[in-house]
Scaffold this motif. Structure first.
Motif, PDB file in Angstrom:
ATOM      1  N   GLY A 228       0.812  -1.213   0.000  1.00  0.00           N
ATOM      2  CA  GLY A 228       0.000   0.000   0.000  1.00  0.00           C
ATOM      3  C   GLY A 228       0.844   1.261   0.000  1.00  0.00           C
ATOM      4  N   SER A 229       1.927   1.269   0.785  1.00  0.00           N
ATOM      5  CA  SER A 229       2.802   2.440   0.845  1.00  0.00           C
ATOM      6  C   SER A 229       3.510   2.662  -0.480  1.00  0.00           C
ATOM      7  CB  SER A 229       3.840   2.257   1.961  1.00  0.00           C
ATOM      8  OG  SER A 229       3.220   2.129   3.218  1.00  0.00           O
ATOM      9  N   SER A 230       3.961   1.581  -1.109  1.00  0.00           N
ATOM     10  CA  SER A 230       4.619   1.695  -2.414  1.00  0.00           C
ATOM     11  C   SER A 230       3.668   2.318  -3.433  1.00  0.00           C
ATOM     12  CB  SER A 230       5.076   0.317  -2.905  1.00  0.00           C
ATOM     13  OG  SER A 230       6.008  -0.262  -2.024  1.00  0.00           O
ATOM     14  N   VAL A 231       2.432   1.831  -3.437  1.00  0.00           N
ATOM     15  CA  VAL A 231       1.425   2.341  -4.369  1.00  0.00           C
ATOM     16  C   VAL A 231       1.142   3.817  -4.113  1.00  0.00           C
ATOM     17  CG1 VAL A 231      -1.044   2.219  -4.875  1.00  0.00           C
ATOM     18  CG2 VAL A 231       0.331   0.135  -4.874  1.00  0.00           C
ATOM     19  N   GLN A 232       1.032   4.202  -2.836  1.00  0.00           N
ATOM     20  CA  GLN A 232       0.735   5.591  -2.486  1.00  0.00           C
ATOM     21  C   GLN A 232       1.830   6.528  -2.995  1.00  0.00           C
ATOM     22  OE1 GLN A 232      -2.066   6.477  -0.781  1.00  0.00           O
ATOM     23  NE2 GLN A 232      -1.675   8.543  -0.055  1.00  0.00           N
ATOM     24  N   TRP A 233       3.079   6.136  -2.819  1.00  0.00           N
ATOM     25  CA  TRP A 233       4.180   6.982  -3.275  1.00  0.00           C
ATOM     26  C   TRP A 233       4.304   6.967  -4.793  1.00  0.00           C
ATOM     27  CZ3 TRP A 233       6.916  10.559  -0.788  1.00  0.00           C
ATOM     28  CH2 TRP A 233       6.890  10.551   0.603  1.00  0.00           C
ATOM     29  N   LEU A 234       3.883   5.881  -5.403  1.00  0.00           N
ATOM     30  CA  LEU A 234       3.978   5.757  -6.856  1.00  0.00           C
ATOM     31  C   LEU A 234       2.937   6.599  -7.568  1.00  0.00           C
ATOM     32  CD1 LEU A 234       5.160   4.314  -9.375  1.00  0.00           C
ATOM     33  CD2 LEU A 234       3.583   2.421  -8.908  1.00  0.00           C
ATOM     34  N   THR A 235       1.719   6.646  -7.028  1.00  0.00           N
ATOM     35  CA  THR A 235       0.601   7.279  -7.735  1.00  0.00           C
ATOM     36  C   THR A 235       0.009   8.492  -7.029  1.00  0.00           C
ATOM     37  OG1 THR A 235      -1.056   5.877  -6.642  1.00  0.00           O
ATOM     38  CG2 THR A 235      -0.037   5.024  -8.657  1.00  0.00           C
ATOM     39  N   GLY A 236       0.399   8.766  -5.777  1.00  0.00           N
ATOM     40  CA  GLY A 236      -0.158   9.890  -5.034  1.00  0.00           C
ATOM     41  C   GLY A 236      -1.398   9.524  -4.237  1.00  0.00           C
ATOM     42  N   MET A 237      -2.021   8.418  -4.569  1.00  0.00           N
ATOM     43  CA  MET A 237      -3.196   7.945  -3.847  1.00  0.00           C
ATOM     44  C   MET A 237      -3.371   6.465  -4.177  1.00  0.00           C
ATOM     45  SD  MET A 237      -7.126   9.408  -3.966  1.00  0.00           S
ATOM     46  CE  MET A 237      -6.713  10.933  -3.133  1.00  0.00           C
ATOM     47  N   GLY A 238      -3.802   5.678  -3.228  1.00  0.00           N
ATOM     48  CA  GLY A 238      -3.992   4.272  -3.539  1.00  0.00           C
ATOM     49  C   GLY A 238      -3.761   3.330  -2.374  1.00  0.00           C
ATOM     50  N   PHE A 239      -3.165   3.838  -1.275  1.00  0.00           N
ATOM     51  CA  PHE A 239      -2.933   2.953  -0.139  1.00  0.00           C
ATOM     52  C   PHE A 239      -4.233   2.296   0.307  1.00  0.00           C
ATOM     53  CE2 PHE A 239      -2.792   1.697   4.234  1.00  0.00           C
ATOM     54  CZ  PHE A 239      -1.501   1.225   4.451  1.00  0.00           C
ATOM     55  N   ALA A 240      -5.254   3.123   0.504  1.00  0.00           N
ATOM     56  CA  ALA A 240      -6.518   2.592   1.028  1.00  0.00           C
ATOM     57  C   ALA A 240      -7.165   1.617   0.062  1.00  0.00           C
ATOM     58  CB  ALA A 240      -7.470   3.741   1.350  1.00  0.00           C
ATOM     59  N   LEU A 241      -7.208   1.974  -1.228  1.00  0.00           N
ATOM     60  CA  LEU A 241      -7.840   1.093  -2.204  1.00  0.00           C
ATOM     61  C   LEU A 241      -7.193  -0.287  -2.217  1.00  0.00           C
ATOM     62  CD1 LEU A 241      -8.443   3.405  -5.298  1.00  0.00           C
ATOM     63  CD2 LEU A 241     -10.190   2.233  -3.943  1.00  0.00           C
ATOM     64  N   VAL A 242      -5.858  -0.306  -2.155  1.00  0.00           N
ATOM     65  CA  VAL A 242      -5.138  -1.568  -2.222  1.00  0.00           C
ATOM     66  C   VAL A 242      -5.153  -2.297  -0.877  1.00  0.00           C
ATOM     67  CG1 VAL A 242      -2.842  -2.591  -2.551  1.00  0.00           C
ATOM     68  CG2 VAL A 242      -3.653  -0.822  -4.107  1.00  0.00           C
ATOM     69  N   ALA A 243      -4.961  -1.557   0.208  1.00  0.00           N
ATOM     70  CA  ALA A 243      -4.717  -2.193   1.509  1.00  0.00           C
ATOM     71  C   ALA A 243      -5.968  -2.451   2.340  1.00  0.00           C
ATOM     72  CB  ALA A 243      -3.735  -1.343   2.323  1.00  0.00           C
ATOM     73  N   VAL A 244      -6.980  -1.593   2.233  1.00  0.00           N
ATOM     74  CA  VAL A 244      -8.130  -1.725   3.138  1.00  0.00           C
ATOM     75  C   VAL A 244      -8.807  -3.096   3.069  1.00  0.00           C
ATOM     76  CG1 VAL A 244     -10.516  -0.935   3.499  1.00  0.00           C
ATOM     77  CG2 VAL A 244      -8.643   0.690   3.553  1.00  0.00           C
ATOM     78  N   PRO A 245      -9.132  -3.624   1.879  1.00  0.00           N
ATOM     79  CA  PRO A 245      -9.783  -4.942   1.879  1.00  0.00           C
ATOM     80  C   PRO A 245      -8.959  -6.003   2.602  1.00  0.00           C
ATOM     81  CG  PRO A 245      -9.975  -3.925  -0.282  1.00  0.00           C
ATOM     82  CD  PRO A 245      -9.025  -3.079   0.510  1.00  0.00           C
ATOM     83  N   ALA A 246      -7.639  -6.008   2.380  1.00  0.00           N
ATOM     84  CA  ALA A 246      -6.781  -6.999   3.033  1.00  0.00           C
ATOM     85  C   ALA A 246      -6.655  -6.730   4.526  1.00  0.00           C
ATOM     86  CB  ALA A 246      -5.396  -6.994   2.377  1.00  0.00           C
ATOM     87  N   LEU A 247      -6.526  -5.467   4.923  1.00  0.00           N
ATOM     88  CA  LEU A 247      -6.422  -5.136   6.349  1.00  0.00           C
ATOM     89  C   LEU A 247      -7.707  -5.494   7.097  1.00  0.00           C
ATOM     90  CD1 LEU A 247      -4.625  -1.648   6.263  1.00  0.00           C
ATOM     91  CD2 LEU A 247      -3.670  -3.823   7.058  1.00  0.00           C
TER      92      LEU A 247
END
Length: 243
Positions: free
Chosen positions: A18-37
């Motif tokens: 999630g952190s990698s995605v957030q830094w890569l695109t500016g937004m995306g940690f929640a979209l990627v990580a929330v379902p798994a968390l």
């Protein structure tokens, strides 16, 4: 909820991705990580950990881009979000876990499909559009940990470039996640798990920053949305199975 070494390893992997995605695109940690968390820690803890991580990453990222923030759009967005955050918190505290999983997975899936479609919505333009996007985003952020898609749709309808979008998304993320944490509280994790989360966020940030200059924007965006859609569908299935 998974515990022990397996749970810590899964937690580290989710936060790192999630952190990698957030830094890569500016937004995306929640979209990627929330379902798994949510599946790993439970709905309440999964959402507040996502709020905490997203807020921290957004605040750090904003340090280098705060001059490009647009107050005219961000003030109505953030004020509207602050008004609806308590409603999202109220809803999540009263729903059974299977219904919460179903709701969260459904919100993520719907949000991803709308962003993929690049929906053009006249109501999401101007100050009224900022208020509408902020209100929906604040509710979704505190209820499901996913408040970014309405802002993405607002940016699409406003015609923002990626360069314009990223600092404003980071500003919104820092402010709205602070509101959500004030309403929901902070994650109740052990000291070792906090260490795992912080280390994974740091490593993920380094990886994401390195990839940012080497990955085509369209490919990175498609990867984020594909991962998010998969997670949303799995969470819906988990919720349906528990009904």
């Amino acid at each position: 909820m998974t515990s022990g070494w397996t749970g810590d390893a899964l937690l580290a992997a989710i936060v790192l991705l999630g952190s990698s995605v957030q830094w890569l695109t500016g937004m995306g940690f929640a979209l990627v990580a929330v379902p798994a968390l949510v599946l790993l820690l439970g709905p309440a803890e999964g959402v507040v950990l996502a709020n905490c991580a997203c807020g921290a990453i957004s605040a750090v990222g904003l340090a280098g881009g705060w001059r490009r923030v647009r107050p005219g759009a961000m003030v109505p967005l953030c004020v509207a979000a602050a008004c609806t955050v308590p409603a999202g918190t109220w809803i999540t505290r009263r729903l059974p876990e299977p219904v919460l999983l179903l709701t969260m997975g459904g919100l993520v899936t719907l949000a991803v499909l709308l962003v993929l479609r690049g929906a053009r919505v006249p109501a999401l333009r101007g100050t009224k559009g900022a208020v509408a996007a902020g209100a929906v985003g604040g509710f979704m952020n505190s209820a499901a940990g996913v408040g970014g898609p309405p802002v993405s749709l607002y940016a699409v309808n406003a015609g923002w470039t990626v360069r314009e979008f990223v600092p404003n998304a980071q500003f919104y993320g820092a402010v709205v996640n602070a509101f959500s944490l004030a309403a929901n509280g902070v994650p109740e994790l052990s000291a070792p798990r906090w260490g795992t989360v912080i280390a994974a966020m740091t490593i993920g940030g380094v990886i994401g920053a390195w990839l940012a200059g080497r990955t085509p924007e369209q490919r990175a965006r498609l990867l984020v949305l594909t991962l998010a859609l998969t997670g949303g569908v799995v969470t819906v299935a988990k919720g349906l199975a528990g009904l």
